[in-house]
Design a protein around this motif. Structure first.
Motif, mmCIF file in Angstrom:
data_model
loop_
_atom_site.group_PDB
_atom_site.id
_atom_site.type_symbol
_atom_site.label_atom_id
_atom_site.label_comp_id
_atom_site.label_asym_id
_atom_site.label_seq_id
_atom_site.Cartn_x
_atom_site.Cartn_y
_atom_site.Cartn_z
ATOM 1 N N LEU A 1 42.008 43.623 32.790
ATOM 2 C CA LEU A 1 42.210 45.143 33.228
ATOM 3 C C LEU A 1 41.102 45.761 33.242
ATOM 4 C CD1 LEU A 1 44.308 47.341 34.253
ATOM 5 C CD2 LEU A 1 44.869 47.786 31.812
ATOM 6 N N LEU A 2 40.364 45.995 32.189
ATOM 7 C CA LEU A 2 39.152 46.972 31.822
ATOM 8 C C LEU A 2 38.086 46.175 32.682
ATOM 9 C CD1 LEU A 2 37.685 49.035 30.259
ATOM 10 C CD2 LEU A 2 36.970 47.251 28.636
ATOM 11 N N LEU A 3 38.048 44.912 33.088
ATOM 12 C CA LEU A 3 36.882 44.490 34.206
ATOM 13 C C LEU A 3 37.114 45.190 35.669
ATOM 14 C CD1 LEU A 3 36.826 40.748 33.251
ATOM 15 C CD2 LEU A 3 34.935 42.462 33.534
ATOM 16 N N LEU B 1 38.907 48.070 36.331
ATOM 17 C CA LEU B 1 38.393 49.399 36.252
ATOM 18 C C LEU B 1 36.687 49.554 36.400
ATOM 19 C CD1 LEU B 1 40.599 50.822 33.175
ATOM 20 C CD2 LEU B 1 41.015 50.786 35.500
ATOM 21 N N THR B 2 36.202 48.832 35.654
ATOM 22 C CA THR B 2 34.838 48.826 35.547
ATOM 23 C C THR B 2 34.230 48.542 37.104
ATOM 24 O OG1 THR B 2 34.841 48.077 33.149
ATOM 25 C CG2 THR B 2 32.836 48.268 34.088
ATOM 26 N N SER B 3 34.560 47.337 37.554
ATOM 27 C CA SER B 3 34.364 46.913 38.801
ATOM 28 C C SER B 3 34.424 47.882 39.965
ATOM 29 C CB SER B 3 34.940 45.664 39.230
ATOM 30 O OG SER B 3 34.701 44.648 38.515
ATOM 31 N N TYR C 1 34.756 51.152 39.410
ATOM 32 C CA TYR C 1 33.885 52.377 38.969
ATOM 33 C C TYR C 1 32.572 52.328 39.437
ATOM 34 C CZ TYR C 1 31.863 56.233 36.310
ATOM 35 O OH TYR C 1 30.968 57.317 36.250
ATOM 36 N N VAL C 2 31.913 50.853 39.024
ATOM 37 C CA VAL C 2 30.465 50.936 39.366
ATOM 38 C C VAL C 2 30.049 51.062 40.798
ATOM 39 C CG1 VAL C 2 29.978 49.793 37.144
ATOM 40 C CG2 VAL C 2 30.565 48.311 39.117
ATOM 41 N N SER D 1 30.516 55.011 41.010
ATOM 42 C CA SER D 1 30.220 55.876 40.155
ATOM 43 C C SER D 1 31.009 57.194 40.000
ATOM 44 C CB SER D 1 28.832 55.885 39.875
ATOM 45 O OG SER D 1 28.034 55.018 39.982
ATOM 46 N N ASN D 2 32.127 57.054 40.448
ATOM 47 C CA ASN D 2 33.134 58.156 40.387
ATOM 48 C C ASN D 2 34.434 58.088 39.812
ATOM 49 O OD1 ASN D 2 34.368 60.457 41.297
ATOM 50 N ND2 ASN D 2 33.386 60.668 43.330
ATOM 51 N N MET D 3 34.946 58.649 38.788
ATOM 52 C CA MET D 3 36.176 58.418 38.188
ATOM 53 C C MET D 3 37.415 58.716 39.063
ATOM 54 S SD MET D 3 35.971 57.277 34.915
ATOM 55 C CE MET D 3 37.258 57.506 34.080
ATOM 56 N N VAL E 1 38.643 55.327 40.285
ATOM 57 C CA VAL E 1 39.429 54.921 38.918
ATOM 58 C C VAL E 1 41.135 55.337 39.111
ATOM 59 C CG1 VAL E 1 39.781 54.445 36.525
ATOM 60 C CG2 VAL E 1 37.565 54.225 37.429
ATOM 61 N N TYR E 2 41.138 56.791 39.223
ATOM 62 C CA TYR E 2 42.492 57.376 39.213
ATOM 63 C C TYR E 2 43.035 56.732 40.418
ATOM 64 C CZ TYR E 2 40.411 60.362 35.650
ATOM 65 O OH TYR E 2 39.840 60.806 34.637
ATOM 66 N N LEU F 1 44.409 53.352 39.770
ATOM 67 C CA LEU F 1 45.605 53.433 38.785
ATOM 68 C C LEU F 1 46.926 54.037 39.479
ATOM 69 C CD1 LEU F 1 43.831 54.530 35.486
ATOM 70 C CD2 LEU F 1 44.741 52.264 35.934
#
Lengths: 526, 186
Positions: A428-430, A432-434, A436-437, A440-442, A445-446, A449
């Protein structure tokens, strides 16, 4: 350029076009390097219960695009990795099915029926060899069918179908996917229509981004990768979390680990398996060529056909190598054939094809569809070169599979036993990070989710995910084709009903929707 | 509503119908400038409202059938049970994890340097650039591992921390142009 020159150009592009390592006359290109990397990661992911090929594709796609950028040079390395994962995960799923009685991927369930009894009888290594031989044979056959059929189908479509017929064909394909995926016709239609509605946000031809509700985030369009990965992967992770949360109190004993034992598979034994492999890979290829029908059905049909043919000493379900061969050949033959509608029509038939189309859409320079296979003699069609380069990468992945797959599968037997409770939160964290990178914008990620929550709710209410994803991806091409057809016919409101072919497609779409409920039996009267 | 799954199917049908009606009656007319067909320089063309209107109409039709079926027929199949406790806990973990990810870096920098240097100035400097990601990420991994295992263990804390640091290094060390969350937004 002639046909042979296009093929040669594609092969050269894949093998030497984007060099990563040059050692004198030896050149190792990025696409080939990434095929190998994708293949080994795919086998590892497929062999790990709780993970599957789409997880690896979802994690890798944003990173690969960030590394290689949005240039045409990025296409083949990214495709190479996805193809490697697709093939590796298919073959890897058999490892835990045979050694631990736990299918690594859903389609490997039937492999447990004969694989685990063989492993208990000290023949785990032989069972792995059978699974590998059948899987790689089915996969290779399916790829050959893809190489022949996709160009032929695309050329036929370009030659015989106009814009109205193409629109009707897309409607037919979408109806088919909506109806055949999942257990409920109308939930499939709901999912597909919802996918079309979501895809409408911030698109269109008007200067105002439609349905954006005045929001700056929506006005720039929903990030496609975040939407698709959210629904497909994050939703699945949360469903798994809930299942584990619910079952944690029930003490589950870990299946005993069994040593591989006898690992030999003679030529005579291979010859005996060939009829089972032949029938099953034909079934898998036909199933795979139809969009939306998954590997699980192919494996079940292949196993049933194999059981009817079988006259050996050991019964199916009690450790018959033919049972493993029938299952693995069928489910592996689906993967190549699934790319036939994706490459020739631009219609993704399964999750792997979704990611290949997603990569092509995001990077640009390659639009899967009939125009890819335009053999133009006067000017070079770069998309056709990419298509043949993709076929070359698939051949490279198969060669890798034939030569190293069996060894790698045996090696993994001793490695994979990480509990899902630890593995999935890390994934899950991987994820989210993938996501995001890449931007480069939160807000990405929202969005991820939000669509993850949607995927969770859809799974919990038995609404199929694939029609949503395929409709979301197909919405743009479908709308463009319908607009062009409408304008090309002089704004004729009946443009879809003027040609007999498009009328046949529409009648078929209606028949599929109406017939599906009856074929499935449907809910009972009170 | 005496059959398990009947209430859920009814609610699902109603949600589909209401969503489709809101889209058809409110959202599409209010938020799309062109109609289903549009006249532009005396040419009739398909407007931007065509695709979403057909999609919403399809949803409406599917929702109506599902609702009628839920009322008249007995639903087939087994349904997953949605646990409200799990849902609320997961939402809390995600919200807290993301808040920690975004806020802990700037807060620790502010505390350490007494407000003289901002987090923005240290975005490219280790270990500061990793702080938010490692704290928020470890929190999420630990909570979900503990939640799904129904137990607390220091081993989980260690595993969460190590795996988050590894993820941070995997993304940050080889690639100069990639920013870990939340550094691109600060």
């Amino acid at each position: 350029m002639g046909g042979l020159e296009y093929i040669l150009a594609g092969v050269m592009e894949a093998l030497f076009g984007n060099p990563a390592i040059v050692l004198g006359p030896i050149v190792l290109s990025w696409p080939i390097l990434l095929v190998a990397l994708g293949f080994f990661i795919g086998v590892l992911i497929g062999a790990t219960p709780g993970l599957s090929g789409p997880f690896a594709m979802a994690l890798a796609l944003p990173i690969l695009i960030s590394i290689f950028g949005f240039t045409p040079d990025a296409l083949l390395p990214v495709f190479g990795f996805l193809v490697g994962v697709m093939k590796g995960a298919t073959v890897g799923g058999a490892v835990p099915a045979i050694l631990f009685n736990t299918p690594g991927t859903p389609d490997a369930f039937m492999t447990t029926l004969d694989g685990y009894p063989m492993a208990k009888n000290g023949q785990g290594g032989k069972a792995l060899r059978v699974a590998h031989f059948a899987s790689v044979s089915g996969d290779t056959f399916s790829d050959i069918v893809l190489f022949v059929c996709a160009p032929f189908l695309a050329i036929s479509i370009e030659a015989f179908l106009g814009l109205p017929e193409k629109s009707a064909l897309m409607i037919l394909s979408l109806s088919f996917v909506a109806v055949v995926v999942g257990n409920d016709t109308f939930k499939g239609i709901l999912a597909a229509c919802f996918g079309l509605l979501v895809a409408s946000i911030a698109t269109g031809t008007d200067s105002y981004p439609r349905l954006s509700m005045g929001s700056d985030v929506l006005a720039s369009g929903l990030p496609t990768i975040a939407v698709v990965i959210g629904v497909l992967v994050v939703g699945e992770i949360f469903v798994s979390f809930e299942d584990m949360w619910r079952s944690a109190r029930e003490k589950q004993k870990a299946p005993p680990k069994i040593a591989p034992g006898d690992t030999s598979l003679s030529m005579g034994e291979r010859r005996k398996l060939l009829p089972f492999i032949g029938v099953s890979m034909s079934i898998g290829t036909v199933i795979g060529a139809l969009p939306g029908i998954g590997t699980t059905l192919a494996a079940a049909l292949g196993y049933t056909a194999g059981r009817k043919m079988h006259k050996g000493e050991v019964d199916f379900g009690k450790g018959a190598p033919e049972g493993i061969a029938a299952t693995e050949a069928a489910n592996s033959a689906v993967s190549g054939a699934n790319l036939i509608p994706a490459l020739s029509l631009g219609i993704p038939g399964n999750v792997a094809a979704v990611f290949i189309i997603l990569a092509a859409d995001t990077i640009g320079g390659f639009n899967p569809g009939p125009s890819v296979f335009r053999f133009s003699a006067d000017e070079v069609n770069p998309e056709l070169v990419v298509a043949f380069a993709l076929f070359t990468l698939m051949v490279a992945a198969n060669l890798l599979n034939w030569t190293t797959g069996a060894w790698f599968m045996r090696l993994l037997g001793g490695l994979i036993h990480v509990p899902k409770q630890i593995l999935l939160p890390i994934v899950l964290l991987l994820t989210l990070t993938s996501v995001y990178v890449q931007g480069s914008n939160m807000s990405d990620v929202y969005v991820l989710l939000f669509f993850g929550a949607l995927g969770y709710l859809m799974r919990s209410t038995d609404i199929p995910i694939l029609p949503f994803v395929i409709a979301y991806i197909l919405a743009g091409p479908l709308e463009t084709t319908i607009r062009s057809a409408f304008e090309a016919t002089g704004s004729d409101p009946w443009f879809l009903f003027r040609s007999p072919i498009s009328v046949i497609f529409l009648i078929l779409a209606t028949a599929i929707i109406c017939g599906a409920g009856w074929l499935r039996g449907g809910p009972r009267l009170k | 509503m005496d059959h398990p799954g009947k209430l859920r199917e009814t609610v699902l049908g109603l949600v589909a119908i209401c969503s489709a009606l809101v889209a058809l009656v409110v959202w599409i007319p209010a938020d799309i400038d062109t109609g289903i067909v549009d006249v532009w320089r005396r040419t009739i063309r398909i407007g931007d409202a065509m695709l979403p209107s057909f999609a919403a109409a399809g949803m409406l039709l599917a929702g109506l059938v599902m609702l009628v079926r839920a009322i008249v027929l007995v639903p087939n199949g087994l349904h997953r049970v949605i646990s409200p406790v799990f849902l609320v806990t997961s939402c809390l973990v995600m919200a807290l994890g993301l808040t920690l990810m975004q806020a802990s870096g700037p807060f620790i920098v502010w505390l350490w340097f007494s407000g003289e240097i901002s987090y923005r100035q240290l975005l490219d400097t280790a270990p500061w650039k990793y702080i938010g990601f490692v704290i928020g990420g470890s929190f999420m991994i630990f909570c979900f591992t503990a939640l799904t295992s129904h137990r607390f263990s220091w081993r989980f804390v260690f595993l969460a921390l190590v795996s988050t640091v590894l993820i941070a290094l995997i993304y940050d060390l080889p690639f100069d142009n990639l920013l870990l969350p939340p550094n691109g937004d600060i």
